[in-house]
Every structure is written in structure tokens, then in C-alpha cells.
Design an enzyme around this catalytic site. Structure first.
Site, mmCIF file in Angstrom:
data_model
loop_
_atom_site.group_PDB
_atom_site.id
_atom_site.type_symbol
_atom_site.label_atom_id
_atom_site.label_comp_id
_atom_site.label_asym_id
_atom_site.label_seq_id
_atom_site.Cartn_x
_atom_site.Cartn_y
_atom_site.Cartn_z
ATOM 1 N N SER A 117 6.605 27.885 9.940
ATOM 2 C CA SER A 117 7.936 27.386 9.612
ATOM 3 C C SER A 117 8.989 28.377 10.124
ATOM 4 O O SER A 117 8.978 28.736 11.301
ATOM 5 C CB SER A 117 8.033 27.149 8.102
ATOM 6 O OG SER A 117 9.240 26.509 7.750
ATOM 7 N N ASP A 259 5.074 15.710 9.887
ATOM 8 C CA ASP A 259 6.151 16.638 9.540
ATOM 9 C C ASP A 259 7.503 16.022 9.879
ATOM 10 O O ASP A 259 7.812 15.783 11.045
ATOM 11 C CB ASP A 259 5.945 17.948 10.311
ATOM 12 C CG ASP A 259 6.863 19.071 9.856
ATOM 13 O OD1 ASP A 259 7.899 18.795 9.234
ATOM 14 O OD2 ASP A 259 6.527 20.235 10.141
ATOM 15 N N HIS A 289 5.424 18.892 6.276
ATOM 16 C CA HIS A 289 5.775 20.257 6.674
ATOM 17 C C HIS A 289 4.985 21.295 5.886
ATOM 18 O O HIS A 289 4.734 22.394 6.390
ATOM 19 C CB HIS A 289 7.274 20.482 6.477
ATOM 20 C CG HIS A 289 7.767 21.770 7.068
ATOM 21 N ND1 HIS A 289 7.810 21.999 8.423
ATOM 22 C CD2 HIS A 289 8.216 22.914 6.474
ATOM 23 C CE1 HIS A 289 8.284 23.214 8.648
ATOM 24 N NE2 HIS A 289 8.527 23.797 7.496
#
Length: 320
Positions: A117, A259, A289
Site C-alpha cells: 500500500s 482492489d 485492498h
């Protein structure tokens, strides 16, 4: 680790001019930096003191990032908790701070940087700026630029946080913004599977089961993040820009097809432009995600494969 005179992208020095690191594993072993999302901190592994770590299933003795084989560095993202103002910064600022910290530690080159991320964005920025300091990059759910749809969602969260600051209720705003954020981290399929068959509330205004879940997640987040720091880090996500062609470090990518914050098409584009792409995995996930936190088998396979290649290269160099 002190950062004397360190300025962020807004041109102003940090109030708390330091980066906080934690080292796991043997000090003389090959170094790996592990970075996560904006909620992550330096406690990447479990040290048995009862305090939670954010990736203990991955970073552990005998694990994919093996603490018997590597020294692992985790760090707190800037701005630190001492900052009380909203700051303008980028993942490249985090990369510069990391480079200074490595200088202090006497580490000229990393065996790998593993970032998920926001941490993957920092990794891409570090690889672009300091290619000579990194043997390989493993980036998970991290694009070279943010998706406009994701910026729009984060923009709503930032307005909630700003409203909370303006009205003197920042804790309420943090909890509410976290509720909204959770709906972007997960998928509609997962929420439907968990809560789709729950009974309806008796009257309008009473919460649904999924709403109770989100409220609990929001309340739990309040002690971990201030409204000002969240605005700073959220905005930093949307300032991220890396030229894929400039990332010459050998790179492994993982993306999750469900995602909604990092569309798989964006990672397809990144993979197609990286000059030293080693491997690109597109994986399905019920968790969107948050797949990097939930899909242990997929993440383990990816990291095992990437680090095994690095180990094989090192052994070949020694044999030569």
C-alpha cells in the site's frame, strides 16, 4: 534517529525531527526494510510483549521474511505524533528520511525493500531516487500514481477530518472517516457474505449489523491516529508520482483484482513500463485492498520466490 533540519514538501522543518525505527533479527544479517499502509508503524513483527504488530504472520522466525536470516527494519511514517499541524509531504519525502536513517545505521545497501500500500509507494520512490542502495523491490498493492476514484474517496475522508477539527470534535471525525475508509479497503462481496443475511433493525435510525461493525472499527482507530496526521498522510497518497521507466531496481509486483483503491489496470500499466520487472502476480481476493493483510498464502509465495532469487544470486556471486 535524528533528522536535523529535515523539511517536508511544504518547505518547513519537522517539529519532531526524527524517524523512529525498530530493528528485528540479528544485527549483522542482510538488511530488509518492511513498510505498510498509513496505519502501520515500526512494530512490523511480534516481540512477545503483548503489543500488536501489523504483519507478524509475514515477518517472523522461519517466516517469509525470516528473522533468523535477515535483520528487518520497521519505521514510523512521517509526520510523527509530535506534529500537531497538517503537513504537505510525499512518499518521496519518506524515502529521503529512510535514506538518512540508513546512513546513520551504516547500511549502504538494502537486501530488499518490501512495501505494501503506501509503503509500496515509498518503496517505488526510494527505488527511483536511490537505485544504488537497493538490491530489489517488492511492491504490493502500490501503483506509480493514485487512481482518481481513490483520490475522490480520500478527499471525502479529509473533509470529514477537517470538519471535526473545525468543530472541536476531531476524535468523532477520525472514527467516522475510518468507517468510510473500511468500506474502501474491503469488497462488497465480503461485507455481503458477513452481514447480508442479518436481521433488519426494528425501526429507522437503528443500526444495521454492518454499521455496528464499522462503528467498532472507527472507535478502535481513534487512539492510533490524529485527524491532522491522517489528513497529512492521506494527502501524501494523492501526491505520489513515480516514473516507471526510472525504477531500474529489480522489482516484483503483486496486485489484487478486487482492489478498488489500486485498480489492477493501474498495476498492469506499471508492470508494462518497469525496465527490470522480475515477476508480476495478479491475484483474486475477497478482501480487496486489504488482501496484503489477509491473503497470507499469496503474499508468502511472492516473498519466498523473490528473496530466494536474491539468495541464489548472492551465492552465485560468492562462488564466482
Amino acid at each position: 534517529m535524528p533528522l536535523p533540519g529535515f523539511c517536508l514538501s511544504d518547505g518547513q522543518p519537522l517539529i519532531d525531527a526524527a524517524v523512529r525505527l525498530r530493528r528485528f533479527g540479528p544485527g549483522g544479517a542482510p538488511p530488509i526494510v518492511v513498510l505498510g499502509g498509513i496505519s502501520s508503524d515500526r512494530r512490523v513483527a511480534d516481540v512477545g510483549d503483548g503489543r500488536p504488530a501489523w504483519w507478524p504472520q509475514i515477518v517472523r522466525s522461519g517466516g517469509p521474511v525470516d528473522l533468523d536470516r535477515y535483520q528487518v527494519l520497521g519505521l514510523d511514517l512521517l509526520p510523527g505524533p509530535g506534529e500537531t499541524d497538517v503537513r504537505t509531504l510525499t512518499p518521496a519525502d519518506q524515502a529521503r528520511a529512510l535514506a538518512i536513517a540508513l546512513d546513520h545505521l551504516g547500511i549502504p545497501q538494502l537486501e530488499a525493500l518490501i512495501g505494501a500500500s503506501y509503503g509500496g509507494m515509498v518503496g517505488l520512490a526510494f527505488a527511483e531516487a536511490f537505485p544504488e542502495r537497493l538490491k530489489q523491490l517488492i511492491a504490493i498493492s502500490a501503483p506509480h500514481r493514485p487512481a482518481t476514484h481513490a483520490t475522490a474517496l480520500r478527499g471525502i475522508q479529509r473533509r470529514i477530518l477537517a470538519f471535526g477539527i473545525e468543530t472541536g470534535r476531531p476524535e468523532v471525525a477520525v472514527a467516522l472517516a475510518r468507517e468510510l475508509a473500511m468500506t474502501t479497503y474491503r469488497t462488497s462481496d465480503e461485507l455481503d457474505l458477513r452481514f447480508g443475511q442479518d436481521a433488519l433493525p426494528e425501526a429507522a435510525g437503528q443500526p444495521y449489523a454492518v454499521c455496528d461493525y464499522l462503528k467498532a472499527r472507527g472507535r478502535a482507530y481513534v487512539p492510533r491516529m490524529t485527524a491532522e496526521r491522517w489528513i497529512s498522510l492521506s494527502d501524501s497518497l494523492d501526491r505520489h508520482r513515480v516514473e516507471p521507466e526510472a525504477v531500474t531496481v529489480p522489482t516484483t509486483l503483486l496486485g489484487f483484482t478486487s482492489d478498488q483503491l489500486v485498480p489492477i489496470a493501474d498495476l498492469d500499466e506499471l508492470a508494462g513500463q518497469l525496465p527490470a520487472l522480475r515477476r508480476y502476480v495478479r491475484a483474486p481476493s475477497l478482501y480487496g485492498h486489504d488482501g496484503f493483510l489477509k491473503e497470507e498464502t499469496v503474499v508468502t509465495d511472492l516473498i519466498d520466490s523473490a528473496l530466494a532469487k536474491t539468495l541464489a544470486c548472492c551465492q552465485s556471486e560468492l562462488a564466482a
